[in-house]
Design an enzyme around this catalytic site. Structure first.
Site, PDB file in Angstrom:
ATOM      1  N   ALA A  18      12.620 -48.661  16.520  1.00  0.00           N
ATOM      2  CA  ALA A  18      11.861 -47.464  16.156  1.00  0.00           C
ATOM      3  C   ALA A  18      12.779 -46.475  15.466  1.00  0.00           C
ATOM      4  O   ALA A  18      14.001 -46.588  15.545  1.00  0.00           O
ATOM      5  CB  ALA A  18      11.269 -46.824  17.410  1.00  0.00           C
TER       6      ALA A  18
ATOM      7  N   TRP B  18      11.247 -39.843  28.206  1.00  0.00           N
ATOM      8  CA  TRP B  18      12.512 -39.231  28.640  1.00  0.00           C
ATOM      9  C   TRP B  18      13.542 -40.297  29.027  1.00  0.00           C
ATOM     10  O   TRP B  18      14.078 -40.294  30.141  1.00  0.00           O
ATOM     11  CB  TRP B  18      12.247 -38.274  29.805  1.00  0.00           C
ATOM     12  CG  TRP B  18      11.480 -37.034  29.487  1.00  0.00           C
ATOM     13  CD1 TRP B  18      10.556 -36.876  28.497  1.00  0.00           C
ATOM     14  CD2 TRP B  18      11.566 -35.771  30.173  1.00  0.00           C
ATOM     15  NE1 TRP B  18      10.055 -35.595  28.538  1.00  0.00           N
ATOM     16  CE2 TRP B  18      10.656 -34.908  29.551  1.00  0.00           C
ATOM     17  CE3 TRP B  18      12.302 -35.304  31.259  1.00  0.00           C
ATOM     18  CZ2 TRP B  18      10.474 -33.577  29.973  1.00  0.00           C
ATOM     19  CZ3 TRP B  18      12.110 -33.994  31.692  1.00  0.00           C
ATOM     20  CH2 TRP B  18      11.219 -33.146  31.052  1.00  0.00           C
TER      21      TRP B  18
ATOM     22  N   THR C  10      13.714 -43.052  16.169  1.00  0.00           N
ATOM     23  CA  THR C  10      13.530 -42.276  17.408  1.00  0.00           C
ATOM     24  C   THR C  10      14.048 -40.835  17.318  1.00  0.00           C
ATOM     25  O   THR C  10      14.029 -40.129  18.315  1.00  0.00           O
ATOM     26  CB  THR C  10      14.237 -42.985  18.590  1.00  0.00           C
ATOM     27  OG1 THR C  10      15.596 -43.255  18.230  1.00  0.00           O
ATOM     28  CG2 THR C  10      13.553 -44.278  18.949  1.00  0.00           C
TER      29      THR C  10
ATOM     30  N   ASP D  78       5.122 -40.937  25.377  1.00  0.00           N
ATOM     31  CA  ASP D  78       4.304 -39.825  25.877  1.00  0.00           C
ATOM     32  C   ASP D  78       3.981 -38.827  24.757  1.00  0.00           C
ATOM     33  O   ASP D  78       3.066 -38.025  24.899  1.00  0.00           O
ATOM     34  CB  ASP D  78       5.041 -39.105  27.019  1.00  0.00           C
ATOM     35  CG  ASP D  78       6.410 -38.593  26.608  1.00  0.00           C
ATOM     36  OD1 ASP D  78       7.046 -39.223  25.736  1.00  0.00           O
ATOM     37  OD2 ASP D  78       6.861 -37.566  27.148  1.00  0.00           O
TER      38      ASP D  78
ATOM     39  N   LYS E 125       4.043 -42.916  16.260  1.00  0.00           N
ATOM     40  CA  LYS E 125       3.964 -43.815  17.423  1.00  0.00           C
ATOM     41  C   LYS E 125       2.503 -44.174  17.706  1.00  0.00           C
ATOM     42  O   LYS E 125       2.194 -45.296  18.106  1.00  0.00           O
ATOM     43  CB  LYS E 125       4.621 -43.180  18.657  1.00  0.00           C
ATOM     44  CG  LYS E 125       6.135 -42.995  18.555  1.00  0.00           C
ATOM     45  CD  LYS E 125       6.919 -44.291  18.341  1.00  0.00           C
ATOM     46  CE  LYS E 125       6.957 -45.192  19.546  1.00  0.00           C
ATOM     47  NZ  LYS E 125       7.771 -46.409  19.286  1.00  0.00           N
TER      48      LYS E 125
ATOM     49  N   TYR F 162       6.647 -37.654  14.757  1.00  0.00           N
ATOM     50  CA  TYR F 162       7.051 -38.791  15.595  1.00  0.00           C
ATOM     51  C   TYR F 162       5.856 -39.280  16.417  1.00  0.00           C
ATOM     52  O   TYR F 162       5.570 -40.487  16.463  1.00  0.00           O
ATOM     53  CB  TYR F 162       8.215 -38.379  16.503  1.00  0.00           C
ATOM     54  CG  TYR F 162       8.603 -39.418  17.534  1.00  0.00           C
ATOM     55  CD1 TYR F 162       9.324 -40.554  17.174  1.00  0.00           C
ATOM     56  CD2 TYR F 162       8.255 -39.251  18.877  1.00  0.00           C
ATOM     57  CE1 TYR F 162       9.683 -41.501  18.122  1.00  0.00           C
ATOM     58  CE2 TYR F 162       8.614 -40.199  19.837  1.00  0.00           C
ATOM     59  CZ  TYR F 162       9.320 -41.314  19.457  1.00  0.00           C
ATOM     60  OH  TYR F 162       9.674 -42.259  20.395  1.00  0.00           O
TER      61      TYR F 162
ATOM     62  N   ILE G 239      11.918 -54.349  10.085  1.00  0.00           N
ATOM     63  CA  ILE G 239      10.478 -54.379  10.396  1.00  0.00           C
ATOM     64  C   ILE G 239       9.635 -53.665   9.338  1.00  0.00           C
ATOM     65  O   ILE G 239       8.407 -53.787   9.346  1.00  0.00           O
ATOM     66  CB  ILE G 239      10.153 -53.860  11.823  1.00  0.00           C
ATOM     67  CG1 ILE G 239      10.507 -52.387  12.005  1.00  0.00           C
ATOM     68  CG2 ILE G 239      10.824 -54.731  12.888  1.00  0.00           C
ATOM     69  CD1 ILE G 239       9.879 -51.780  13.278  1.00  0.00           C
TER      70      ILE G 239
ATOM     71  N   GLY H 220      19.485 -51.287  20.483  1.00  0.00           N
ATOM     72  CA  GLY H 220      19.134 -49.923  20.892  1.00  0.00           C
ATOM     73  C   GLY H 220      19.318 -49.739  22.396  1.00  0.00           C
ATOM     74  O   GLY H 220      19.689 -50.673  23.123  1.00  0.00           O
ATOM     75  N   MET H 221      19.036 -48.532  22.850  1.00  0.00           N
ATOM     76  CA  MET H 221      19.280 -48.175  24.253  1.00  0.00           C
ATOM     77  C   MET H 221      18.430 -49.031  25.208  1.00  0.00           C
ATOM     78  O   MET H 221      18.941 -49.604  26.172  1.00  0.00           O
ATOM     79  CB  MET H 221      18.972 -46.678  24.431  1.00  0.00           C
ATOM     80  CG  MET H 221      19.382 -46.118  25.749  1.00  0.00           C
ATOM     81  SD  MET H 221      19.436 -44.323  25.706  1.00  0.00           S
ATOM     82  CE  MET H 221      17.711 -43.887  25.457  1.00  0.00           C
TER      83      MET H 221
HETATM   84  N1  LIG Z   1      14.456 -42.497  23.758  1.00  0.00           N
HETATM   85  C1  LIG Z   1      13.418 -41.957  24.386  1.00  0.00           C
HETATM   86  O1  LIG Z   1      13.541 -40.960  25.120  1.00  0.00           O
HETATM   87  C2  LIG Z   1      12.042 -42.580  24.233  1.00  0.00           C
HETATM   88  C3  LIG Z   1      10.955 -41.970  24.868  1.00  0.00           C
HETATM   89  C4  LIG Z   1       9.695 -42.557  24.759  1.00  0.00           C
HETATM   90  C5  LIG Z   1       9.526 -43.726  24.035  1.00  0.00           C
HETATM   91  N2  LIG Z   1      10.606 -44.283  23.426  1.00  0.00           N
HETATM   92  C6  LIG Z   1      10.407 -45.532  22.673  1.00  0.00           C
HETATM   93  O2  LIG Z   1      11.154 -46.554  23.305  1.00  0.00           O
HETATM   94  C7  LIG Z   1      11.594 -47.517  22.333  1.00  0.00           C
HETATM   95  C8  LIG Z   1      13.090 -47.733  22.471  1.00  0.00           C
HETATM   96  O3  LIG Z   1      13.740 -46.483  22.274  1.00  0.00           O
HETATM   97  P1  LIG Z   1      15.336 -46.370  22.264  1.00  0.00           P
HETATM   98  O4  LIG Z   1      15.660 -44.965  22.615  1.00  0.00           O
HETATM   99  O5  LIG Z   1      15.918 -47.514  22.988  1.00  0.00           O
HETATM  100  O6  LIG Z   1      15.603 -46.544  20.677  1.00  0.00           O
HETATM  101  P2  LIG Z   1      16.974 -46.634  19.894  1.00  0.00           P
HETATM  102  O7  LIG Z   1      18.138 -46.594  20.848  1.00  0.00           O
HETATM  103  O8  LIG Z   1      16.911 -45.623  18.786  1.00  0.00           O
HETATM  104  O9  LIG Z   1      16.936 -48.111  19.290  1.00  0.00           O
HETATM  105  C9  LIG Z   1      16.091 -48.468  18.241  1.00  0.00           C
HETATM  106  C10 LIG Z   1      16.719 -49.654  17.544  1.00  0.00           C
HETATM  107  O10 LIG Z   1      15.851 -50.027  16.447  1.00  0.00           O
HETATM  108  C11 LIG Z   1      16.654 -50.255  15.303  1.00  0.00           C
HETATM  109  N3  LIG Z   1      15.879 -50.075  14.081  1.00  0.00           N
HETATM  110  C12 LIG Z   1      15.591 -48.922  13.435  1.00  0.00           C
HETATM  111  N4  LIG Z   1      14.878 -49.179  12.321  1.00  0.00           N
HETATM  112  C13 LIG Z   1      14.704 -50.519  12.264  1.00  0.00           C
HETATM  113  C14 LIG Z   1      14.072 -51.392  11.350  1.00  0.00           C
HETATM  114  N5  LIG Z   1      13.472 -50.941  10.242  1.00  0.00           N
HETATM  115  N6  LIG Z   1      14.071 -52.718  11.617  1.00  0.00           N
HETATM  116  C15 LIG Z   1      14.709 -53.216  12.704  1.00  0.00           C
HETATM  117  N7  LIG Z   1      15.325 -52.436  13.606  1.00  0.00           N
HETATM  118  C16 LIG Z   1      15.334 -51.103  13.383  1.00  0.00           C
HETATM  119  C17 LIG Z   1      17.756 -49.224  15.421  1.00  0.00           C
HETATM  120  O11 LIG Z   1      18.837 -49.519  14.573  1.00  0.00           O
HETATM  121  P3  LIG Z   1      19.716 -48.271  14.010  1.00  0.00           P
HETATM  122  O12 LIG Z   1      20.306 -47.604  15.219  1.00  0.00           O
HETATM  123  O13 LIG Z   1      20.727 -48.950  13.130  1.00  0.00           O
HETATM  124  O14 LIG Z   1      18.766 -47.368  13.287  1.00  0.00           O
HETATM  125  C18 LIG Z   1      18.095 -49.344  16.910  1.00  0.00           C
HETATM  126  O15 LIG Z   1      19.003 -50.381  17.169  1.00  0.00           O
HETATM  127  C19 LIG Z   1      11.151 -46.958  20.966  1.00  0.00           C
HETATM  128  O16 LIG Z   1       9.907 -47.535  20.634  1.00  0.00           O
HETATM  129  C20 LIG Z   1      10.929 -45.480  21.238  1.00  0.00           C
HETATM  130  O17 LIG Z   1       9.984 -44.914  20.351  1.00  0.00           O
HETATM  131  C21 LIG Z   1      11.861 -43.746  23.501  1.00  0.00           C
END
Ligand SMILES: NC(=O)c1ccc[n+]([C@@H]2O[C@H](COP(=O)([O-])OP(=O)(O)OC[C@H]3O[C@@H](n4cnc5c(N)ncnc54)[C@H](OP(=O)(O)O)[C@@H]3O)[C@@H](O)[C@H]2O)c1
Length: 287
Positions: free
Chosen positions: A56, A145, A58, A98, A125, A121, A33, A9-10
């Site tokens: 997650a 963000w 997301t 947040d 969380k 969502y 998971i 993921g990102m």
């Molecule tokens: N993005 C934001 O702006 C933001 C803001 C606040 C908090 N967060 C939190 O920060 C964290 C990282 O966010 P991110 O944006 O980096 O997320 P992301 O890019 O969506 O990466 C999440 C990763 O988790 C994998 N995944 C999904 N379901 C899964 C499962 N059941 N078992 C194992 N892996 C799984 C996804 O695979 P697939 O792509 O194949 O589904 C993806 O590689 C998350 O907890 C998110 O809630 C994000």
């Protein structure tokens, strides 16, 4: 060893890069998971000292129409990770959001403020935060963000739209702190290295609206795009968003010495890095 779950993921990709030899990454192809068996098998075999859960569901609007998946991944999945970590005596670091807040406070949220999510969502969380506590040694890091090189995000969307249009409408009534995943990875590492437990907020410093963020992206990228204001109500997305969700990060700084830099400075460096990478790719293609 520090196990990063969701390492494709990102955030996961930047965290793995920062951890170097200390890190080991797994994603959906290696671990699901939502399956207690899968979680126990992988964590039991690898026996990490720390597990950082970046996995997650997301898609904030997608969660509104798929409560079951949202709760399975963002809520129950964290419970399975917490139980597996407890079993082997590992620390669980859970990344949260947040969006556990309703956005009505009007001043930056501190860690002890009562959560009150207004979207599926956000609820999922919050369930994840509560389930992380099944592991006695847990750390919850709330952020917001996010943008980075390895995922869909607002900066990339604006740059794409800015190349196609010279005028855009962007919401100006949601306030938060844009955060580069590289800077968040540094904050998470500082918290792990400092042996911190409990809940922390981590985001780049100072805040803006999405509209202000879009203007800054275009200014820093040298794109001449006019950005009109619009309201969240006009945008009419399926999920409600907190209107003011700035996170107070002084606990992170006082407990670790890590001082998040200004969001605008982080954005500038991100755009520089992005340009460098794309010119290297072009050069490689020419050779
Ligand atoms: N993005 C934001 O702006 C933001 C803001 C606040 C908090 N967060 C939190 O920060 C964290 C990282 O966010 P991110 O944006 O980096 O997320 P992301 O890019 O969506 O990466 C999440 C990763 O988790 C994998 N995944 C999904 N379901 C899964 C499962 N059941 N078992 C194992 N892996 C799984 C996804 O695979 P697939 O792509 O194949 O589904 C993806 O590689 C998350 O907890 C998110 O809630 C994000």
């Amino acid at each position: 060893m520090i196990l990063v779950v969701g390492s494709n993921g990102m955030l996961g990709r930047d965290l793995i890069a920062l951890l170097g030899d200390r890190g080991h990454g797994v994603d959906i192809a290696d671990i699901d998971i939502t399956s207690p068996e899968s979680v126990m098998t992988v964590i039991g075999a690898l026996k990490p000292e720390v597990v950082v859960n970046c996995a997650a569901y997301t898609d904030v609007d997608g969660c509104e129409g798929d409560i079951e998946t949202a709760m399975a991944v963002n809520g129950e999945g964290v419970a399975y990770l917490a139980l597996a970590c407890r079993e082997i005596g590992a620390v669980l670091v859970q990344i949260s959001s947040d969006y556990v807040f309703d956005g009505g406070k009007g001043t930056p949220y501190v860690e002890d403020d009562a959560p009150c999510p207004i979207s599926v969502y956000g609820e999922s969380k919050l369930a994840g935060e509560m389930n992380a506590a099944f592991c006695p040694e847990h750390l919850i890091v709330r952020t917001q963000w996010l943008y980075g090189l390895h995922g869909k995000n607002f900066v990339e969307t604006m740059l794409r739209l800015g190349a196609e249009k010279n005028e855009l409408a962007v919401v100006d009534d949601q306030i938060g702190s844009p955060t580069w995943t590289v800077d968040l990875a540094r904050a998470i590492t500082a918290l792990i290295n400092g042996g911190c437990r409990g809940t922390y907020h981590a985001a780049n410093a100072e805040y803006c609206s999405w509209n202000g963020f879009a203007k800054a992206i275009f200014a820093e990228a040298g794109l001449n795009v006019s950005v009109r204001p619009m309201s969240t109500t006009e945008l009419n997305r399926p999920a409600r968003r907190p209107l003011y969700s700035t996170l107070e990060c002084s606990k992170l700084t006082s407990d670790t010495g890590f001082q998040p830099r200004l969001w605008r400075d982080a954005l500038r460096e991100y755009l520089k890095l992005r340009t460098l990478i794309s010119s290297e790719r072009t050069n490689n293609g020419t050779w």
